[in-house]
Scaffold this motif. Sequence first.
Motif, PDB file in Angstrom:
ATOM      1  N   SER A   1       0.834  -1.195   0.000  1.00 39.12           N
ATOM      2  CA  SER A   1       0.000   0.000   0.000  1.00 39.12           C
ATOM      3  C   SER A   1       0.873   1.250   0.000  1.00 39.12           C
ATOM      4  CB  SER A   1      -0.891   0.011   1.241  1.00 39.12           C
ATOM      5  OG  SER A   1      -1.591   1.231   1.309  1.00 39.12           O
ATOM      6  N   THR A   2       0.469   2.240  -0.760  1.00 44.38           N
ATOM      7  CA  THR A   2       1.170   3.526  -0.760  1.00 44.38           C
ATOM      8  C   THR A   2       0.319   4.597  -0.081  1.00 44.38           C
ATOM      9  OG1 THR A   2       0.281   4.000  -2.954  1.00 44.38           O
ATOM     10  CG2 THR A   2       2.460   2.977  -2.865  1.00 44.38           C
ATOM     11  N   ALA A   3      -0.659   4.182   0.714  1.00 41.16           N
ATOM     12  CA  ALA A   3      -1.602   5.113   1.329  1.00 41.16           C
ATOM     13  C   ALA A   3      -0.924   6.063   2.306  1.00 41.16           C
ATOM     14  CB  ALA A   3      -2.705   4.339   2.036  1.00 41.16           C
ATOM     15  N   ASN A   4       0.062   5.596   3.067  1.00 33.06           N
ATOM     16  CA  ASN A   4       0.687   6.430   4.095  1.00 33.06           C
ATOM     17  C   ASN A   4       1.966   7.101   3.634  1.00 33.06           C
ATOM     18  OD1 ASN A   4      -1.311   5.759   5.957  1.00 33.06           O
ATOM     19  ND2 ASN A   4      -0.235   3.891   6.553  1.00 33.06           N
ATOM     20  N   LEU A   5       2.266   7.032   2.341  1.00 33.73           N
ATOM     21  CA  LEU A   5       3.491   7.632   1.834  1.00 33.73           C
ATOM     22  C   LEU A   5       3.226   9.044   1.350  1.00 33.73           C
ATOM     23  CD1 LEU A   5       4.932   4.638  -0.219  1.00 33.73           C
ATOM     24  CD2 LEU A   5       5.520   5.338   2.094  1.00 33.73           C
ATOM     25  N   GLY A   6       4.264   9.850   1.355  1.00 33.53           N
ATOM     26  CA  GLY A   6       4.147  11.224   0.886  1.00 33.53           C
ATOM     27  C   GLY A   6       3.942  11.275  -0.619  1.00 33.53           C
ATOM     28  N   PRO A   7       3.562  12.433  -1.133  1.00 38.38           N
ATOM     29  CA  PRO A   7       3.340  12.571  -2.565  1.00 38.38           C
ATOM     30  C   PRO A   7       4.629  12.328  -3.349  1.00 38.38           C
ATOM     31  CG  PRO A   7       3.179  14.707  -1.475  1.00 38.38           C
ATOM     32  CD  PRO A   7       3.343  13.670  -0.405  1.00 38.38           C
ATOM     33  N   GLY A   8       4.513  11.552  -4.400  1.00 33.21           N
ATOM     34  CA  GLY A   8       5.659  11.251  -5.256  1.00 33.21           C
ATOM     35  C   GLY A   8       6.472  10.051  -4.823  1.00 33.21           C
ATOM     36  N   VAL A   9       6.271   9.549  -3.615  1.00 28.85           N
ATOM     37  CA  VAL A   9       7.012   8.382  -3.136  1.00 28.85           C
ATOM     38  C   VAL A   9       6.349   7.133  -3.683  1.00 28.85           C
ATOM     39  CG1 VAL A   9       7.750   7.083  -1.104  1.00 28.85           C
ATOM     40  CG2 VAL A   9       7.714   9.577  -1.046  1.00 28.85           C
TER      41      VAL A   9
END
Length: 57
Positions: free
Chosen positions: A41-49
């Motif tokens: 999941s990329t839900a908790n990552l910052g924008p562009g990560v």
Amino acid sequence: MATSILSMQQGNLQSQIGTTILKQNADAEKFAVQTLLGTPSTANLGPGVGGNVNLVA
């Protein structure tokens, strides 16, 4: 001499079977882990990560 040749062939066959079974077990374990973990999941990552790094400006 014929006995030793047959023994070597039998040893080769056993080695091939063992290698095949080992690979099948490794593939099954990999599938099980991927099933349990799911898609990252990329839900908790910052924008562009986690995006595509190979972008052309």
